[in-house]
Motif scaffolding. Structure first.
Motif, short mmCIF file in Angstrom:
data_model
loop_
_atom_site.label_atom_id
_atom_site.label_comp_id
_atom_site.label_asym_id
_atom_site.label_seq_id
_atom_site.Cartn_x
_atom_site.Cartn_y
_atom_site.Cartn_z
N ASP A 1 0.82 -1.23 0.00
CA ASP A 1 0.00 0.00 0.00
C ASP A 1 0.85 1.27 0.00
N GLY A 2 2.17 1.12 0.01
CA GLY A 2 3.05 2.29 -0.01
C GLY A 2 3.08 3.06 1.30
N GLU A 3 2.70 2.41 2.39
CA GLU A 3 2.70 3.07 3.70
C GLU A 3 4.13 3.16 4.24
N THR A 4 4.36 4.14 5.08
CA THR A 4 5.65 4.28 5.75
C THR A 4 5.73 3.24 6.86
N ILE A 5 6.79 2.48 6.84
CA ILE A 5 6.98 1.45 7.86
C ILE A 5 7.80 2.05 9.00
N PRO A 6 7.24 2.05 10.22
CA PRO A 6 7.94 2.67 11.34
C PRO A 6 9.19 1.90 11.74
N ALA A 7 10.15 2.61 12.29
CA ALA A 7 11.36 1.97 12.80
C ALA A 7 10.98 1.15 14.04
N PRO A 8 11.60 0.00 14.21
CA PRO A 8 11.30 -0.80 15.40
C PRO A 8 11.94 -0.22 16.66
N SER A 9 11.26 -0.39 17.76
CA SER A 9 11.82 -0.01 19.06
C SER A 9 12.90 -1.02 19.43
N GLY A 10 13.79 -0.60 20.30
CA GLY A 10 14.77 -1.54 20.85
C GLY A 10 14.07 -2.48 21.81
N VAL A 11 14.50 -3.71 21.84
CA VAL A 11 13.87 -4.71 22.72
C VAL A 11 13.86 -4.24 24.16
N ASN A 12 14.95 -3.64 24.62
CA ASN A 12 15.04 -3.19 26.01
C ASN A 12 14.26 -1.91 26.29
N ASP A 13 13.79 -1.25 25.24
CA ASP A 13 13.02 -0.01 25.40
C ASP A 13 11.52 -0.25 25.50
N VAL A 14 11.07 -1.47 25.23
CA VAL A 14 9.64 -1.77 25.22
C VAL A 14 9.14 -1.98 26.64
N GLN A 15 8.18 -1.17 27.03
CA GLN A 15 7.57 -1.29 28.36
C GLN A 15 6.57 -2.45 28.35
N HIS A 16 6.63 -3.25 29.39
CA HIS A 16 5.68 -4.36 29.49
C HIS A 16 5.34 -4.61 30.96
N GLU A 17 4.24 -5.27 31.18
CA GLU A 17 3.73 -5.53 32.52
C GLU A 17 4.33 -6.81 33.10
N SER A 18 4.12 -6.98 34.37
CA SER A 18 4.50 -8.22 35.03
C SER A 18 3.71 -9.36 34.40
N GLY A 19 4.35 -10.48 34.17
CA GLY A 19 3.68 -11.61 33.52
C GLY A 19 3.80 -11.57 32.01
N GLU A 20 4.43 -10.54 31.48
CA GLU A 20 4.67 -10.43 30.04
C GLU A 20 6.17 -10.52 29.78
N PHE A 21 6.52 -10.88 28.56
CA PHE A 21 7.92 -10.80 28.16
C PHE A 21 7.99 -10.30 26.72
N VAL A 22 9.14 -9.77 26.38
CA VAL A 22 9.36 -9.20 25.04
C VAL A 22 10.33 -10.11 24.28
N SER A 23 9.99 -10.39 23.05
CA SER A 23 10.86 -11.19 22.20
C SER A 23 10.99 -10.51 20.85
N LEU A 24 12.16 -10.57 20.27
CA LEU A 24 12.37 -10.02 18.94
C LEU A 24 11.88 -11.05 17.92
N VAL A 25 11.05 -10.59 16.97
CA VAL A 25 10.50 -11.47 15.95
C VAL A 25 10.94 -10.93 14.59
N GLY A 26 11.47 -11.80 13.76
CA GLY A 26 11.94 -11.39 12.44
C GLY A 26 11.09 -11.96 11.33
N CYS A 27 11.13 -11.30 10.19
CA CYS A 27 10.45 -11.81 9.02
C CYS A 27 11.10 -11.26 7.76
N ASP A 28 10.84 -11.92 6.65
CA ASP A 28 11.36 -11.56 5.34
C ASP A 28 10.17 -11.42 4.40
N THR A 29 9.81 -10.18 4.09
CA THR A 29 8.62 -9.97 3.24
C THR A 29 8.85 -10.42 1.80
#
Length: 131
Positions: free
Chosen positions: A55-83
């Motif tokens: 669709d020609g949309e601007t793709i935002p830059a990803p946040s750093g894994v350590n910069d992502v705020q999350h709650e207790s009981g949650e965890f952050v994982s980096l997920v990759g893909c190849d379009t």
């Protein structure tokens, strides 16, 4: 049309996990366990980014894994893909192309039962260095 890696937040639910990408609006999924969650997250990420590219949309830059705020009981994982891979795998709609070759080459190829579409596809893949 590239390779991407975005942080995903995995939230433990009563049954399984819900997964969301804080950098991408409306990109979320769920799964029964973490292993399935990684695969589901990869698929959701690829689908979202594929449509944004298309669709020609601007793709935002990803946040750093350590910069992502999350709650207790949650965890952050980096997920990759190849379009590019995703596009090749899911967008296999055939398009018609017109080309010209010398008549002697056409006659020889036809007499040998050569599939012109197959040869052209193989040659293009080789030229573009894609499997």
């Amino acid at each position: 049309m590239a390779k991407y890696a975005y942080p995903a937040i995995f939230t433990k639910e009563e049954e399984g996990y819900s997964i969301r990408f804080p950098d991408l609006e409306s990109c979320y999924t769920s799964a029964a366990d973490v292993n399935e969650g990684i695969e589901m997250a990869k698929d959701a990420l690829c689908l979202t980014l594929y449509w944004m590219e298309k669709d020609g949309e601007t793709i935002p830059a990803p946040s750093g894994v350590n910069d992502v705020q999350h709650e207790s009981g949650e965890f952050v994982s980096l997920v990759g893909c190849d379009t590019d891979w995703y596009r090749r795998f899911y967008d296999s709609k055939a398009v018609k192309k017109t080309l010209t070759i010398p008549s002697w080459l056409n006659d020889l190829a036809e007499s040998n039962g050569i599939n012109f579409s197959g040869v052209l596809q193989e040659a293009l893949k080789e030229k573009l260095n894609i499997g």
